[in-house]
Design a protein around this motif. Structure first.
Motif, PDB file in Angstrom:
ATOM      1  N   ARG A  43       9.021  -4.347   7.864  1.00 41.28           N
ATOM      2  CA  ARG A  43      10.353  -4.707   7.373  1.00 41.28           C
ATOM      3  C   ARG A  43      11.318  -4.901   8.542  1.00 41.28           C
ATOM      4  O   ARG A  43      12.154  -5.796   8.519  1.00 41.28           O
ATOM      5  CB  ARG A  43      10.857  -3.603   6.433  1.00 41.28           C
ATOM      6  N   GLY A  44      11.172  -4.087   9.591  1.00 43.24           N
ATOM      7  CA  GLY A  44      11.983  -4.267  10.788  1.00 43.24           C
ATOM      8  C   GLY A  44      11.716  -5.604  11.460  1.00 43.24           C
ATOM      9  O   GLY A  44      12.645  -6.307  11.879  1.00 43.24           O
ATOM     10  N   VAL A  45      10.435  -5.965  11.565  1.00 44.73           N
ATOM     11  CA  VAL A  45      10.080  -7.276  12.133  1.00 44.73           C
ATOM     12  C   VAL A  45      10.713  -8.401  11.313  1.00 44.73           C
ATOM     13  O   VAL A  45      11.304  -9.342  11.864  1.00 44.73           O
ATOM     14  CB  VAL A  45       8.548  -7.444  12.181  1.00 44.73           C
ATOM     15  N   LEU A  46      10.608  -8.310   9.998  1.00 45.26           N
ATOM     16  CA  LEU A  46      11.198  -9.313   9.125  1.00 45.26           C
ATOM     17  C   LEU A  46      12.698  -9.415   9.336  1.00 45.26           C
ATOM     18  O   LEU A  46      13.247 -10.523   9.421  1.00 45.26           O
ATOM     19  CB  LEU A  46      10.900  -8.975   7.658  1.00 45.26           C
ATOM     20  N   TYR A  47      13.374  -8.268   9.440  1.00 40.51           N
ATOM     21  CA  TYR A  47      14.829  -8.289   9.604  1.00 40.51           C
ATOM     22  C   TYR A  47      15.231  -8.921  10.931  1.00 40.51           C
ATOM     23  O   TYR A  47      16.297  -9.535  11.028  1.00 40.51           O
ATOM     24  CB  TYR A  47      15.381  -6.868   9.482  1.00 40.51           C
ATOM     25  N   HIS A  48      14.401  -8.781  11.962  1.00 37.85           N
ATOM     26  CA  HIS A  48      14.691  -9.473  13.226  1.00 37.85           C
ATOM     27  C   HIS A  48      14.758 -10.982  13.003  1.00 37.85           C
ATOM     28  O   HIS A  48      15.696 -11.652  13.471  1.00 37.85           O
ATOM     29  CB  HIS A  48      13.618  -9.156  14.262  1.00 37.85           C
ATOM     30  N   PHE A  49      13.782 -11.515  12.277  1.00 37.88           N
ATOM     31  CA  PHE A  49      13.751 -12.963  12.061  1.00 37.88           C
ATOM     32  C   PHE A  49      14.786 -13.420  11.037  1.00 37.88           C
ATOM     33  O   PHE A  49      15.267 -14.551  11.104  1.00 37.88           O
ATOM     34  CB  PHE A  49      12.346 -13.396  11.632  1.00 37.88           C
ATOM     35  N   LEU A  50      15.142 -12.545  10.119  1.00 37.25           N
ATOM     36  CA  LEU A  50      16.136 -12.912   9.114  1.00 37.25           C
ATOM     37  C   LEU A  50      17.568 -12.832   9.645  1.00 37.25           C
ATOM     38  O   LEU A  50      18.388 -13.712   9.380  1.00 37.25           O
ATOM     39  CB  LEU A  50      16.021 -11.997   7.890  1.00 37.25           C
ATOM     40  N   TYR A  51      17.862 -11.769  10.388  1.00 37.59           N
ATOM     41  CA  TYR A  51      19.261 -11.466  10.702  1.00 37.59           C
ATOM     42  C   TYR A  51      19.596 -11.455  12.187  1.00 37.59           C
ATOM     43  O   TYR A  51      20.772 -11.314  12.536  1.00 37.59           O
ATOM     44  CB  TYR A  51      19.625 -10.101  10.102  1.00 37.59           C
ATOM     45  N   GLY A  52      18.617 -11.588  13.055  1.00 32.39           N
ATOM     46  CA  GLY A  52      18.916 -11.659  14.483  1.00 32.39           C
ATOM     47  C   GLY A  52      19.648 -10.431  14.986  1.00 32.39           C
ATOM     48  O   GLY A  52      19.196  -9.298  14.810  1.00 32.39           O
ATOM     49  N   ALA A  53      20.827 -10.630  15.596  1.00 30.27           N
ATOM     50  CA  ALA A  53      21.602  -9.535  16.180  1.00 30.27           C
ATOM     51  C   ALA A  53      22.074  -8.531  15.139  1.00 30.27           C
ATOM     52  O   ALA A  53      22.416  -7.392  15.481  1.00 30.27           O
ATOM     53  CB  ALA A  53      22.798 -10.100  16.939  1.00 30.27           C
ATOM     54  N   LEU A  54      22.100  -8.918  13.877  1.00 28.34           N
ATOM     55  CA  LEU A  54      22.537  -8.022  12.804  1.00 28.34           C
ATOM     56  C   LEU A  54      21.361  -7.259  12.169  1.00 28.34           C
ATOM     57  O   LEU A  54      21.549  -6.591  11.154  1.00 28.34           O
ATOM     58  CB  LEU A  54      23.274  -8.812  11.725  1.00 28.34           C
TER      59      LEU A  54
ATOM     60  N   GLN B 187       0.827  -1.205   0.000  1.00 29.97           N
ATOM     61  CA  GLN B 187       0.000   0.000   0.000  1.00 29.97           C
ATOM     62  C   GLN B 187       0.867   1.263   0.000  1.00 29.97           C
ATOM     63  O   GLN B 187       0.424   2.324   0.429  1.00 29.97           O
ATOM     64  CB  GLN B 187      -0.905  -0.006   1.234  1.00 29.97           C
ATOM     65  N   GLY B 188       2.096   1.133  -0.474  1.00 32.09           N
ATOM     66  CA  GLY B 188       3.021   2.254  -0.493  1.00 32.09           C
ATOM     67  C   GLY B 188       4.025   2.162   0.647  1.00 32.09           C
ATOM     68  O   GLY B 188       3.955   1.272   1.508  1.00 32.09           O
ATOM     69  N   TYR B 189       4.966   3.090   0.652  1.00 36.74           N
ATOM     70  CA  TYR B 189       6.032   3.093   1.664  1.00 36.74           C
ATOM     71  C   TYR B 189       5.548   3.843   2.893  1.00 36.74           C
ATOM     72  O   TYR B 189       5.930   4.974   3.174  1.00 36.74           O
ATOM     73  CB  TYR B 189       7.307   3.691   1.074  1.00 36.74           C
ATOM     74  N   THR B 190       4.674   3.176   3.610  1.00 32.81           N
ATOM     75  CA  THR B 190       3.996   3.740   4.778  1.00 32.81           C
ATOM     76  C   THR B 190       4.748   3.378   6.059  1.00 32.81           C
ATOM     77  O   THR B 190       5.734   2.630   6.046  1.00 32.81           O
ATOM     78  CB  THR B 190       2.575   3.174   4.861  1.00 32.81           C
ATOM     79  N   ASP B 191       4.242   3.884   7.188  1.00 36.37           N
ATOM     80  CA  ASP B 191       4.801   3.497   8.485  1.00 36.37           C
ATOM     81  C   ASP B 191       4.783   1.981   8.637  1.00 36.37           C
ATOM     82  O   ASP B 191       5.763   1.379   9.098  1.00 36.37           O
ATOM     83  CB  ASP B 191       3.987   4.126   9.619  1.00 36.37           C
ATOM     84  N   LYS B 192       3.654   1.358   8.278  1.00 35.32           N
ATOM     85  CA  LYS B 192       3.532  -0.096   8.422  1.00 35.32           C
ATOM     86  C   LYS B 192       4.562  -0.831   7.572  1.00 35.32           C
ATOM     87  O   LYS B 192       5.118  -1.856   8.000  1.00 35.32           O
ATOM     88  CB  LYS B 192       2.120  -0.559   8.058  1.00 35.32           C
TER      89      LYS B 192
ATOM     90  N   MET C  70      12.345   4.833  -1.688  1.00 24.90           N
ATOM     91  CA  MET C  70      11.339   4.508  -0.685  1.00 24.90           C
ATOM     92  C   MET C  70      11.045   5.628   0.293  1.00 24.90           C
ATOM     93  O   MET C  70      10.031   5.586   0.998  1.00 24.90           O
ATOM     94  CB  MET C  70      11.772   3.265   0.100  1.00 24.90           C
ATOM     95  N   CYS C  71      11.911   6.627   0.372  1.00 19.81           N
ATOM     96  CA  CYS C  71      11.769   7.639   1.420  1.00 19.81           C
ATOM     97  C   CYS C  71      11.427   9.020   0.870  1.00 19.81           C
ATOM     98  O   CYS C  71      11.891  10.045   1.379  1.00 19.81           O
ATOM     99  CB  CYS C  71      13.046   7.698   2.256  1.00 19.81           C
ATOM    100  N   GLU C  72      10.607   9.066  -0.159  1.00 15.52           N
ATOM    101  CA  GLU C  72      10.170  10.348  -0.700  1.00 15.52           C
ATOM    102  C   GLU C  72       9.170  11.026   0.231  1.00 15.52           C
ATOM    103  O   GLU C  72       9.137  12.255   0.334  1.00 15.52           O
ATOM    104  CB  GLU C  72       9.547  10.149  -2.083  1.00 15.52           C
ATOM    105  N   GLU C  73       8.336  10.217   0.923  1.00 14.76           N
ATOM    106  CA  GLU C  73       7.330  10.783   1.830  1.00 14.76           C
ATOM    107  C   GLU C  73       7.771  10.694   3.285  1.00 14.76           C
ATOM    108  O   GLU C  73       7.472  11.589   4.081  1.00 14.76           O
ATOM    109  CB  GLU C  73       5.994  10.068   1.641  1.00 14.76           C
TER     110      GLU C  73
END
Length: 260
Positions: free
Chosen positions: A210-221, A200-205, A237-240
């Motif tokens: 993406r942060g939640v996903l990176y926790h499960f993908l990369y752990g401490a990194l 739905q666009g580059y929203t807060d969600k 991604m950060c125009e708005e």
């Protein structure tokens, strides 16, 4: 060997879908609907099984197909994929030519905005270069996959709590178990352009998820990888939402699931 396509769909007619996708192999269609039903049909003299399930979630849909799969090779797919004539032979020949491969990633023609990868040379895939391949590129030796006891996350993807990412997590788990994954420069079809079921666009969600996903993908990194992600993609991604705020949102997502 036998190839079986595992299709995740929503409110589709099985006959129409098999024709539109140009299915030339056996297939299982998991149709996310508001009722439960089963039908079996012949399409181009191949067996198409269609399970209508009153459930939502692409991960759940793919797991349901995988539990029922019988093919030596399973090829994951979506309702918006159209296969090239001869795709079955192309996939099976590739596995015959590469007995060392448990898992092959095939090319698919997609719109420029959706093009996250295109393989030009046969190469091994590792955890650090595995994050850009969509599920419809995945073909796997079924017995190897079942031995690994790997399934799709129910937290990510269309119909789930968080946005896309179930494909990256699935590939990561396969690599972690020790499956040998290769990308191969063979095209087998194309993706029809349609409105995304999750984007739905580059929203807060978007950034929190993406942060939640990176926790499960990369752990401490996760946080350093988030910084890298914003640096690499922030121009688009950060125009708005400014880069600093986008990174803060990703950090919020990472922290929300720490300890899980």
């Amino acid at each position: 060997m036998k190839l079986q396509v595992l299709v995740s769909a929503v409110n589709e007619n099985a006959v129409d879908l098999a024709e539109r996708m140009n299915l030339e192999s056996d297939a299982i269609i998991i149709n996310q609907t508001d009722y439960f039903d089963y039908e079996e049909l012949k399409h181009k003299n191949r067996r198409i099984q269609c399970f209508a399930l009153a459930e939502r979630g692409v991960g759940l849909s793919r797991n349901n197909a995988l539990l029922r799969a019988e093919g030596d090779i399973v090829l994951f797919s979506d309702e918006d994929i159209v296969y090239d004539a001869g795709y079955e032979k192309a996939v099976l020949d590739a596995f015959e030519a590469h007995p060392e491969a448990d898992f092959l990633l095939f090319n698919m023609r997609v719109g420029q905005a959706r093009a996250t990868y295109y393989t030009k040379k046969f190469h091994r895939v590792h955890i650090w270069n595995a994050g850009r391949y969509p599920t419809y590129s995945f073909a796997v030796r079924r017995e190897k996959l079942h031995a690994a006891n790997v399934t799709f996350s129910l937290l990510f993807g269309g119909g789930a709590k968080y946005s896309n990412g179930e494909d990256s997590l699935f590939l990561k788990d396969c690599l972690k178990y020790g499956l040998k994954v290769y990308a191969i420069p063979i095209e087998i079809g194309q993706e029809r352009e349609r409105e995304s079921t999750w984007f739905q666009g580059y929203t807060d969600k978007f950034f929190i998820d993406r942060g939640v996903l990176y926790h499960f993908l990369y752990g401490a990194l996760a946080y350093p990888m988030a910084v890298r992600f914003i640096a690499a993609h922030g121009k688009v991604m950060c125009e708005e939402i400014p880069k600093k705020n986008a990174l803060a949102l990703m950090k919020k997502g990472i922290r929300s699931v720490e300890g899980l």
